[in-house]
Scaffold this motif. Sequence first.
Motif, PDB file in Angstrom:
ATOM      1  N   GLN A 128      -6.675 -69.463  39.265  1.00 14.83           N
ATOM      2  CA  GLN A 128      -7.918 -69.464  40.030  1.00 14.83           C
ATOM      3  C   GLN A 128      -8.245 -68.066  40.545  1.00 14.83           C
ATOM      4  OE1 GLN A 128      -9.890 -72.328  40.324  1.00 14.83           O
ATOM      5  NE2 GLN A 128      -8.411 -72.949  38.765  1.00 14.83           N
ATOM      6  N   LEU A 129      -9.519 -67.772  40.625  1.00 16.03           N
ATOM      7  CA  LEU A 129      -9.957 -66.469  41.124  1.00 16.03           C
ATOM      8  C   LEU A 129      -9.816 -66.416  42.637  1.00 16.03           C
ATOM      9  CD1 LEU A 129     -13.183 -66.047  38.995  1.00 16.03           C
ATOM     10  CD2 LEU A 129     -10.996 -64.890  38.679  1.00 16.03           C
ATOM     11  N   ASN A 130      -9.164 -65.367  43.110  1.00 19.11           N
ATOM     12  CA  ASN A 130      -9.041 -65.171  44.552  1.00 19.11           C
ATOM     13  C   ASN A 130     -10.256 -64.364  45.036  1.00 19.11           C
ATOM     14  OD1 ASN A 130      -8.478 -62.381  44.083  1.00 19.11           O
ATOM     15  ND2 ASN A 130      -6.336 -62.877  43.729  1.00 19.11           N
ATOM     16  N   PRO A 131     -10.435 -64.215  46.344  1.00 14.31           N
ATOM     17  CA  PRO A 131     -11.605 -63.487  46.855  1.00 14.31           C
ATOM     18  C   PRO A 131     -11.723 -62.053  46.318  1.00 14.31           C
ATOM     19  CG  PRO A 131     -10.603 -64.748  48.622  1.00 14.31           C
ATOM     20  CD  PRO A 131      -9.669 -64.848  47.438  1.00 14.31           C
ATOM     21  N   ARG A 189     -13.156 -62.242  42.756  1.00 16.51           N
ATOM     22  CA  ARG A 189     -14.593 -62.551  42.770  1.00 16.51           C
ATOM     23  C   ARG A 189     -15.401 -61.332  43.226  1.00 16.51           C
ATOM     24  NH1 ARG A 189     -12.437 -67.451  44.484  1.00 16.51           N
ATOM     25  NH2 ARG A 189     -12.778 -66.975  46.678  1.00 16.51           N
ATOM     26  N   GLU A 190     -14.871 -60.605  44.196  1.00 11.41           N
ATOM     27  CA  GLU A 190     -15.568 -59.409  44.676  1.00 11.41           C
ATOM     28  C   GLU A 190     -15.649 -58.342  43.580  1.00 11.41           C
ATOM     29  OE1 GLU A 190     -15.211 -55.963  48.115  1.00 11.41           O
ATOM     30  OE2 GLU A 190     -13.973 -57.756  48.285  1.00 11.41           O
ATOM     31  N   ILE A 221     -15.625 -58.812  40.301  1.00 11.64           N
ATOM     32  CA  ILE A 221     -16.591 -59.274  39.298  1.00 11.64           C
ATOM     33  C   ILE A 221     -18.013 -59.112  39.821  1.00 11.64           C
ATOM     34  CG2 ILE A 221     -17.448 -61.310  38.071  1.00 11.64           C
ATOM     35  CD1 ILE A 221     -14.468 -62.245  37.939  1.00 11.64           C
ATOM     36  N   ASP A 222     -18.241 -59.526  41.047  1.00 14.64           N
ATOM     37  CA  ASP A 222     -19.577 -59.412  41.640  1.00 14.64           C
ATOM     38  C   ASP A 222     -20.041 -57.956  41.689  1.00 14.64           C
ATOM     39  OD1 ASP A 222     -19.512 -62.166  42.006  1.00 14.64           O
ATOM     40  OD2 ASP A 222     -19.089 -62.041  44.169  1.00 14.64           O
ATOM     41  N   TYR A 261     -11.706 -69.272  33.160  1.00 16.52           N
ATOM     42  CA  TYR A 261     -12.236 -69.335  34.520  1.00 16.52           C
ATOM     43  C   TYR A 261     -13.032 -68.084  34.872  1.00 16.52           C
ATOM     44  CZ  TYR A 261      -9.308 -73.469  35.176  1.00 16.52           C
ATOM     45  OH  TYR A 261      -8.732 -74.697  35.065  1.00 16.52           O
ATOM     46  N   ILE A 262     -12.607 -66.941  34.365  1.00 14.02           N
ATOM     47  CA  ILE A 262     -13.375 -65.709  34.593  1.00 14.02           C
ATOM     48  C   ILE A 262     -14.722 -65.806  33.889  1.00 14.02           C
ATOM     49  CG2 ILE A 262     -13.498 -63.243  34.034  1.00 14.02           C
ATOM     50  CD1 ILE A 262     -10.438 -63.183  34.562  1.00 14.02           C
ATOM     51  N   TYR A 276     -17.037 -68.092  35.727  1.00 13.66           N
ATOM     52  CA  TYR A 276     -17.537 -67.479  36.959  1.00 13.66           C
ATOM     53  C   TYR A 276     -18.633 -66.452  36.633  1.00 13.66           C
ATOM     54  CZ  TYR A 276     -17.713 -65.143  41.472  1.00 13.66           C
ATOM     55  OH  TYR A 276     -18.148 -64.621  42.664  1.00 13.66           O
ATOM     56  N   GLU A 296     -24.231 -65.785  36.638  1.00 15.27           N
ATOM     57  CA  GLU A 296     -25.197 -64.727  36.928  1.00 15.27           C
ATOM     58  C   GLU A 296     -26.287 -64.726  35.843  1.00 15.27           C
ATOM     59  OE1 GLU A 296     -26.517 -61.266  39.073  1.00 15.27           O
ATOM     60  OE2 GLU A 296     -24.977 -62.717  39.583  1.00 15.27           O
TER      61      GLU A 296
END
Length: 153
Positions: free
Chosen positions: A47-50, A53-54, A56-57, A96-97, A100, A104
Motif C-alpha cells: 500500500q502507498l504510504n503518505p 502519495r506525496e 506521486i502527486d 497499486y501505483i 493511484y 489524475e
Amino acid sequence: MKSKLVSMVALLTLGACAGTPEAPADFDPSACYERSFDIYFERYEDQLNPAAREAIDTVQGQLRGCRIDNVRVLGLAGAAGGARENFDLSARRALYIAEYMEREPGWSRRNFQTVAAGEAGATTETGEVEPMRRVARISVHASDPSTPPPAAN
C-alpha cells in the motif's frame, strides 16, 4: 423528459472533458520531459504510504498540462520469503501505483505498463542481499501537447 435529456448531454460533455488535463495558467511546455523516480514501501507492504502519495502527486503536478505518452512502473521485492510471494508483492506494488496515478486527468491506463520483477536482482553475485528492494521504479514520458504524439510501436 426534455430536462433529463439536457442533463444527460451535460454529463456526457463533462465526461468527454474529464480526460484532458487542465494546464495551469503559467504552463511551460519545456517542463514536459521524462521523469523517473522511486517509491519506497514498508517491509512486506504493497500500500502507498503518505510519502509515496506525496511524491506521486508532486510529479503529476509538475507535469500538469503535458501529454502523458507512457508510464512504466516496475515493482520490486527483496529476497526474503518465497519467490512466488515476492513476485506477487512486486506486481501488487506496481498495480497499486498505476491505479493511484491514473486517477489524475490525462493519465490514461492505456498508457501504463506495469512490470513485476519479484526478487530478481535482490542478491549480488556473491549472495549478499541488496538493500532497499522495497521499491517501485516509475518512469514517465511526457511531451508538449502541441507537438504530434509519438508513433505507436
